[in-house]
Design an enzyme around this catalytic site. Structure first.
Site, PDB file in Angstrom:
ATOM      1  N   ASP A 245       1.156  -1.310   0.309  1.00 16.99           N
ATOM      2  CA  ASP A 245       0.253  -0.094  -0.121  1.00 16.99           C
ATOM      3  C   ASP A 245       0.459   1.004   0.237  1.00 16.99           C
ATOM      4  OD1 ASP A 245      -2.461   1.686   0.408  1.00 16.99           O
ATOM      5  OD2 ASP A 245      -3.600  -0.254   0.796  1.00 16.99           O
ATOM      6  N   HIS A 294      -4.086   6.177   3.268  1.00 15.54           N
ATOM      7  CA  HIS A 294      -4.251   4.931   3.182  1.00 15.54           C
ATOM      8  C   HIS A 294      -3.493   3.334   3.720  1.00 15.54           C
ATOM      9  CE1 HIS A 294      -5.973   2.458   0.140  1.00 15.54           C
ATOM     10  NE2 HIS A 294      -6.877   2.598   0.687  1.00 15.54           N
ATOM     11  N   SER A 465     -11.494  -0.802  -0.251  1.00 20.35           N
ATOM     12  CA  SER A 465     -10.056  -1.285   0.067  1.00 20.35           C
ATOM     13  C   SER A 465     -10.566  -1.963   1.875  1.00 20.35           C
ATOM     14  CB  SER A 465      -9.168   0.422   0.373  1.00 20.35           C
ATOM     15  OG  SER A 465      -9.132   1.249   0.009  1.00 20.35           O
TER      16      SER A 465
END
Length: 522
Positions: A245, A294, A465
């Protein structure tokens, strides 16, 4: 929508092209060096983008090798002219299934790469075309994956590559599609967000969590996914999950010195960075630290400790975590991001302790280099979860995104809290989806809890996600209880205990995962 919830849009493919949390360098093009005849052959970037858009509408994907050599060449010279060429020995059957098993350093594979370079060099010398030098060599041949990269400005080189048995594919490395077209050319930022804000909520509704010992917040959706029940038998001990990520924040103590705290002990977190910045002639690694937010939230969903400071607890709160910063944001569209994600997959593929790889990132169409890296990790036994895609309701017509479209990955999407299956407001669905996770409240549309970039107040996160990260954690719970099981046994147990089994749904696969059922709690 409050600022805290901006990250809930997850894989937001509209805004990222213009508003990624870390700007890519502007890629120089060589169109000014083309002859007048070549200029006339050139297909413009807007025309190429329209072809990509039409392919996405018609087939749900766009494959460079299905396009004309002229179109690939046009995209190539209007980016940085670096061509990625996948190779294999001539006449070999099913070369993709061998990636990660057979060494590309073997004489048979290396001969294929050298044959390709020989043809390119011969064509360049004969036509007088300029050529890139990478690292003081004429080409970069990857040491683990069967591809090489070289600058190509000659259309004839592409035409000759098409004729070679050793060539599996060739694609422009750095051409970037205009993602605003997915929203009919309107301002992408207006309709969505880049997925790179991860601030604490501050004041959570009491109904959105339960406080558990020693003082951690358990997200509202955990009981609905059987996670709370599964904790009676497993908390993820001795299982290592690899997360690819945007990295993890150095300011979030629970992903640092506090990773072993509360009731989460005897485990480890490691942090790597495979994403590089710079031009092709000079690049440097940009480190493991999250500059987006994120990755930090995904790490929290997977493995945040069962802490005593009032923050959220992860699904597999006693698992080990390896965070690899492979991308600067959630869309893998630049050349540097493709390189970073491919390298991350190789890194985790080589680690014998890694059982599971979680990828809440992707792109709206396929990339062969990253696909090679996915196969590399898969062929080394990794269970790879990938997000089906998240964007606004204006653009989730795109369907399941890459690499969740691959047979080697397990595609996950998010649905609403409901008696019937309804995808979340920003989630993608489609025939490639394998599992779903409840991640959007019926009335408030609130999302599950996650770790913020810093502090002890949780953030919230949504879309496919969080669904993917949750699925990865559930798999860790199951594998921890059954450490001798193979990847196929784990996946089969998840499938046969999912909500819709044995009837696979055309949009939602096997339906909601059930951690409690998978572990035999009930």
């Amino acid at each position: 929508m409050i600022k805290t919830n901006k990250i809930t849009l997850g894989l937001l493919f509209l805004a990222l092209f213009y508003f990624s949390c870390e700007q890519e360098e502007i890629t120089p093009t060589v169109t000014q060096d083309l002859t007048e005849e070549e200029q006339q052959k050139l297909i413009s970037s807007p025309e190429i983008d329209q072809i990509i858009l039409q392919s996405l509408h018609d087939t749900g994907d766009f494959l460079w090798m299905e396009q004309s050599d002229r179109l690939i060449w046009s995209a190539l010279v209007q980016s940085d002219s670096v061509l990625t060429i996948g190779y294999s020995p001539s006449g070999i059957s099913s070369p993709n299934s061998r990636i990660g098993i057979e060494s590309v350093q073997s004489p048979e594979w290396q001969e294929s790469a050298q044959n390709i370079l020989g043809m390119i060099n011969e064509t360049i010398q004969r036509t007088g075309s300029p050529q890139l030098r990478i690292g003081n060599e004429n080409a970069l041949i990857h040491k683990d994956l069967p591809y090489l990269e070289i600058k190509v400005t000659s259309l004839e080189v592409l035409q000759n590559l098409r004729k070679m048995d050793e060539v599996r594919y060739f694609e422009p490395l750095s051409y970037e599609f205009d993602y605003s077209l997915l929203n009919q050319g309107q301002n992408a930022r207006y309709f969505s967000d880049s997925g790179c804000s991860n601030d604490p909520v501050g004041s959570l509704p009491a109904s959105d969590y339960v406080t558990i010992s020693p003082n951690a917040k358990s997200s509202w959706n955990y009981p609905q996914m059987g996670i709370t029940q599964a904790w009676q038998q497993s908390t993820g001990d001795n299982i290592t999950i690899g997360l690819i990520d945007t990295g993890v924040s150095p300011n979030q103590n629970l992903l640092g010195s506090g990773f072993q705290s509360g009731e989460s002990v005897s485990r480890s977190i490691e942090k790597f960075g495979t994403y590089q910045t710079g031009y092709w002639w000079w690049k440097k690694y940009d480190g493991p630290n999250d500059q987006c937010g994120h990755g930090t939230s995904m790490a929290g969903v997977i493995a945040s400790p069962r802490n005593a400071v009032g923050n959220t607890v992860g699904v597999a709160y006693n698992s080990n975590l390896i965070s690899v910063r492979g991308t600067s944001d959630v869309i893998v569209n630049s050349g540097n991001e493709k390189d970073g994600v491919a390298e991350a997959l190789v890194l985790l593929g080589k680690r014998s302790d890694v059982k599971i790889i979680s990828m809440s990132i992707g792109d709206v169409f396929s990339n062969s280099k990253v696909a090679d890296a996915v196969r590399y990790a898969y062929n080394r036994g990794k269970l790879i979860f990938a997000a089906a895609g998240t964007s606004t309701s204006f653009t989730n017509w795109v369907g399941v995104i890459f690499p969740a479209t691959m047979a080697e990955t397990v595609a996950v999407t998010g649905i609403k809290e409901s008696a019937t299956y309804q995808r979340c407001n920003t989630c993608h669905s489609g025939s490639k989806v394998d599992f779903t996770v409840i991640m959007e409240r019926a009335g408030s549309e609130n999302k599950p809890l996650a770790l913020a970039n810093s502090g002890n107040d949780p953030s919230t996160v949504g879309g496919s996600s969080v669904a993917t990260a949750t699925a990865s954690g559930i798999a860790a719970l199951l594998w921890s209880k059954n450490p001798t099981w193979s990847r196929d046994q784990i996946l089969n147990q998840l499938k046969t205990t999912a909500d819709l089994y044995p009837n696979r749904n055309s949009q939602y696969g096997w339906g909601n995962l059930d951690a409690g059922a998978a572990l035999g709690v009930y």
